[in-house]
Scaffold this motif. Structure first.
Motif, PDB file in Angstrom:
ATOM      1  N   SER A 209       0.644  -1.202  -0.457  1.00 48.09           N
ATOM      2  CA  SER A 209      -0.466  -0.467   0.301  1.00 48.09           C
ATOM      3  C   SER A 209       0.590   1.031  -0.626  1.00 48.09           C
ATOM      4  CB  SER A 209      -0.699  -0.258   1.428  1.00 48.09           C
ATOM      5  OG  SER A 209      -1.572   0.926   1.329  1.00 48.09           O
ATOM      6  N   THR A 210       0.366   2.282  -0.442  1.00 47.83           N
ATOM      7  CA  THR A 210       0.788   3.389  -0.916  1.00 47.83           C
ATOM      8  C   THR A 210       0.035   4.904   0.911  1.00 47.83           C
ATOM      9  OG1 THR A 210      -0.282   4.550  -2.236  1.00 47.83           O
ATOM     10  CG2 THR A 210       2.264   3.453  -3.303  1.00 47.83           C
ATOM     11  N   ALA A 211      -0.595   3.475   1.493  1.00 50.66           N
ATOM     12  CA  ALA A 211      -1.087   5.290   2.377  1.00 50.66           C
ATOM     13  C   ALA A 211      -0.848   5.847   3.090  1.00 50.66           C
ATOM     14  CB  ALA A 211      -1.758   3.565   3.214  1.00 50.66           C
ATOM     15  N   HIS A 212       0.848   5.201   4.129  1.00 50.67           N
ATOM     16  CA  HIS A 212       0.942   6.138   4.844  1.00 50.67           C
ATOM     17  C   HIS A 212       1.980   7.277   4.065  1.00 50.67           C
ATOM     18  CE1 HIS A 212       1.882   1.929   7.436  1.00 50.67           C
ATOM     19  NE2 HIS A 212       0.749   2.842   7.788  1.00 50.67           N
ATOM     20  N   ALA A 213       2.189   7.112   2.370  1.00 48.96           N
ATOM     21  CA  ALA A 213       3.307   7.427   2.069  1.00 48.96           C
ATOM     22  C   ALA A 213       2.266   9.408   1.220  1.00 48.96           C
ATOM     23  CB  ALA A 213       3.540   7.422   0.518  1.00 48.96           C
ATOM     24  N   ARG A 214       0.854   8.780   1.799  1.00 46.74           N
ATOM     25  CA  ARG A 214      -0.247   9.885   1.287  1.00 46.74           C
ATOM     26  C   ARG A 214      -0.618  10.113   1.689  1.00 46.74           C
ATOM     27  NH1 ARG A 214      -4.939   6.643  -1.788  1.00 46.74           N
ATOM     28  NH2 ARG A 214      -3.544   4.604  -0.805  1.00 46.74           N
ATOM     29  N   ALA A 215      -0.546   9.673   3.723  1.00 51.56           N
ATOM     30  CA  ALA A 215      -1.306  10.404   4.759  1.00 51.56           C
ATOM     31  C   ALA A 215      -1.048  11.855   5.099  1.00 51.56           C
ATOM     32  CB  ALA A 215      -0.882   9.522   5.238  1.00 51.56           C
ATOM     33  N   ASP A 216      -2.038  12.479   5.496  1.00 52.00           N
ATOM     34  CA  ASP A 216      -2.122  13.798   6.299  1.00 52.00           C
ATOM     35  C   ASP A 216      -0.435  13.870   6.696  1.00 52.00           C
ATOM     36  OD1 ASP A 216      -1.850  16.267   6.594  1.00 52.00           O
ATOM     37  OD2 ASP A 216      -4.027  16.320   7.485  1.00 52.00           O
ATOM     38  N   THR A 217       0.555  14.901   6.759  1.00 51.42           N
ATOM     39  CA  THR A 217       1.434  15.155   7.191  1.00 51.42           C
ATOM     40  C   THR A 217       1.398  16.315   8.513  1.00 51.42           C
ATOM     41  OG1 THR A 217       2.675  15.993   5.470  1.00 51.42           O
ATOM     42  CG2 THR A 217       2.833  13.712   6.279  1.00 51.42           C
ATOM     43  N   SER A 218       0.206  17.081   8.236  1.00 45.52           N
ATOM     44  CA  SER A 218      -0.013  18.096   8.804  1.00 45.52           C
ATOM     45  C   SER A 218       0.388  17.862  10.786  1.00 45.52           C
ATOM     46  CB  SER A 218      -1.315  18.642   9.369  1.00 45.52           C
ATOM     47  OG  SER A 218      -2.295  18.219   9.132  1.00 45.52           O
ATOM     48  N   GLY A 219       0.132  18.536  11.403  1.00 39.35           N
ATOM     49  CA  GLY A 219       0.634  18.981  12.533  1.00 39.35           C
ATOM     50  C   GLY A 219       1.500  17.603  13.248  1.00 39.35           C
ATOM     51  N   LEU A 220       2.865  17.182  13.017  1.00 38.54           N
ATOM     52  CA  LEU A 220       3.675  16.608  13.268  1.00 38.54           C
ATOM     53  C   LEU A 220       4.783  17.568  14.851  1.00 38.54           C
ATOM     54  CD1 LEU A 220       4.763  14.110  10.776  1.00 38.54           C
ATOM     55  CD2 LEU A 220       3.145  13.368  12.587  1.00 38.54           C
ATOM     56  N   ASP A 221       4.815  18.997  15.004  1.00 40.85           N
ATOM     57  CA  ASP A 221       6.010  19.246  14.798  1.00 40.85           C
ATOM     58  C   ASP A 221       5.399  19.319  17.086  1.00 40.85           C
ATOM     59  OD1 ASP A 221       7.819  20.669  15.852  1.00 40.85           O
ATOM     60  OD2 ASP A 221       6.716  23.027  15.928  1.00 40.85           O
ATOM     61  N   ARG A 222       6.203  18.625  17.660  1.00 39.65           N
ATOM     62  CA  ARG A 222       6.433  18.382  18.634  1.00 39.65           C
ATOM     63  C   ARG A 222       7.241  19.097  19.275  1.00 39.65           C
ATOM     64  NH1 ARG A 222       2.318  17.441  17.140  1.00 39.65           N
ATOM     65  NH2 ARG A 222       1.063  15.597  17.727  1.00 39.65           N
ATOM     66  N   THR A 223       7.528  20.449  19.239  1.00 38.01           N
ATOM     67  CA  THR A 223       9.782  21.160  19.259  1.00 38.01           C
ATOM     68  C   THR A 223       9.352  21.308  21.123  1.00 38.01           C
ATOM     69  OG1 THR A 223       9.517  22.190  17.685  1.00 38.01           O
ATOM     70  CG2 THR A 223      10.568  22.833  19.170  1.00 38.01           C
ATOM     71  N   GLU A 224       8.247  22.080  21.471  1.00 37.33           N
ATOM     72  CA  GLU A 224       8.357  22.327  22.961  1.00 37.33           C
ATOM     73  C   GLU A 224       7.872  21.141  23.702  1.00 37.33           C
ATOM     74  OE1 GLU A 224       5.522  25.021  23.896  1.00 37.33           O
ATOM     75  OE2 GLU A 224       6.158  26.655  22.825  1.00 37.33           O
ATOM     76  N   GLN A 225       7.137  20.371  23.371  1.00 32.29           N
ATOM     77  CA  GLN A 225       7.619  18.702  24.226  1.00 32.29           C
ATOM     78  C   GLN A 225       8.073  17.733  24.497  1.00 32.29           C
ATOM     79  OE1 GLN A 225       5.119  20.402  22.105  1.00 32.29           O
ATOM     80  NE2 GLN A 225       3.061  19.255  22.102  1.00 32.29           N
ATOM     81  N   LEU A 226       9.285  17.783  23.237  1.00 33.60           N
ATOM     82  CA  LEU A 226       9.611  17.064  23.027  1.00 33.60           C
ATOM     83  C   LEU A 226      11.590  17.787  24.124  1.00 33.60           C
ATOM     84  CD1 LEU A 226      10.633  15.840  19.328  1.00 33.60           C
ATOM     85  CD2 LEU A 226       9.537  14.893  21.448  1.00 33.60           C
ATOM     86  N   ALA A 227      11.356  18.937  24.374  1.00 35.11           N
ATOM     87  CA  ALA A 227      12.570  20.059  25.225  1.00 35.11           C
ATOM     88  C   ALA A 227      12.117  19.221  26.910  1.00 35.11           C
ATOM     89  CB  ALA A 227      12.295  21.142  24.575  1.00 35.11           C
ATOM     90  N   GLN A 228      10.578  19.897  26.597  1.00 35.35           N
ATOM     91  CA  GLN A 228      10.692  19.122  28.096  1.00 35.35           C
ATOM     92  C   GLN A 228      10.243  17.852  28.431  1.00 35.35           C
ATOM     93  OE1 GLN A 228       7.232  21.823  28.454  1.00 35.35           O
ATOM     94  NE2 GLN A 228       8.270  23.890  27.962  1.00 35.35           N
ATOM     95  N   THR A 229      10.228  16.507  27.953  1.00 34.88           N
ATOM     96  CA  THR A 229      10.491  15.528  28.729  1.00 34.88           C
ATOM     97  C   THR A 229      10.545  14.767  29.358  1.00 34.88           C
ATOM     98  OG1 THR A 229      10.062  12.987  27.409  1.00 34.88           O
ATOM     99  CG2 THR A 229      11.594  14.242  26.649  1.00 34.88           C
TER     100      THR A 229
END
Length: 290
Positions: A209-229
């Motif tokens: 399947s090519t589903a994962h290549a076609r899936a919406d990639t918006s909303g992935l940024d986690r800069t603040e959460q990763l810096a504070q984990t």
């Protein structure tokens, strides 16, 4: 033990666990378009010496439901599916190991579900962060200026995948693994072919399947959460990595608060037998201390 876990109405995930039922859980998250059998049995068994190891098929892979064409979903949904896999086994918390896209999904879990994680190990992936990479000489490099995917892989990915039969598909996949493995370790074509035969037999089909290549990639940024984990995080550095080449691993370790980095000599974007022992040692050393 194998089972099917309901992820949504009409959508189920294939989930397997190995190891002692009372051992600390360890969830393996594979990359894009890859089923849980992308984690080789030998590596799973090595990790199961000290963990209850869970691997599962993403949506649109393996024996899980293939719903994308009728019910599209964003990539972030695949991270929620990882939580569903844990819920289906009644596991409150687990160590998580993610490779490639699975490493991105593991970062989403670190950011969005830290209460479900005992630790995280990230392999062959890039940071979901806009924090610049700090070069050893002090230069700040924006993430978008870090080295990209190897041109030979991009060229292969751009070619349409045509149905020429099972054996031709196996040859295509073997060549893909040859490129993914990098150029520092010997390539065992028969090992790669055997792994892919198992993947195909497991799925009951050789189409992909090519589903994962076609899936919406918006909303992935986690800069603040990763810096504070506070989730203990290990980053695996692979010197022959062609998908997230150096220094992506070091950038990832810089972007995640408290992250450690361990290099696996010769490793690329694959899991050949040569890396099983050092990778297992790195993961178990990490999980033992969390």
């Amino acid at each position: 033990m194998e089972r099917l876990v309901d992820a949504a109405p009409g959508i189920h995930l294939w989930v397997e666990d190995r190891g002692a039922a009372d051992a600390p859980p360890l969830l393996l998250i594979m990359g894009a378009q890859a089923s849980g059998l992308g984690w080789p049995d030998e590596l799973v068994d090595m990790l199961a010496s000290r963990h209850r190891v869970i691997r599962y098929d993403h949506r649109d892979t393996g024996r899980s439901t293939w719903p994308f064409d009728q019910q599209p979903y964003p990539l972030t949904q695949l991270a929620e599916d990882a939580v569903t896999a844990l819920d289906g086994l009644g596991m409150e918390r687990a160590h998580v190991v993610g490779m490639s896209l699975g490493g991105m999904l593991a970062q989403l879990l670190v950011a969005d579900h830290p209460d479900r994680l005992l630790s995280a190990t990230l392999i062959g992936t890039s940071a979901l962060s806009t924090v610049p990479y700090v070069h050893p000489d002090g230069t700040l490099i924006p993430p978008e200026e870090l080295p990209g995917i190897a041109p030979r892989l991009l060229e292969m990915w751009a070619r349409p995948v045509k149905d020429r039969g099972l054996e031709a598909e196996l040859e295509r996949r073997v060549e893909h693994w040859r490129l993914l493995g990098g150029d520092q370790l010997p390539f065992d074509a028969e090992y790669a072919r055997g792994l892919e035969r198992k993947v195909i037999e497991h799925a009951g089909r050789y189409s992909t399947s090519t589903a994962h290549a076609r899936a919406d990639t918006s909303g992935l940024d986690r800069t603040e959460q990763l810096a504070q984990t506070s989730v203990p995080t290990l980053v695996i550095s692979a010197p022959a990595e062609p998908v997230a080449p150096p220094p992506h691993a070091h950038h990832l370790a810089q972007a995640i608060r408290g992250a450690r980095i361990v290099e696996i000599p010769g490793m690329g974007h694959a899991l050949p037998r040569e890396v099983h022992a050092p990778l297992t040692t790195a993961i178990l050393d990490h999980t033992d201390n969390c």
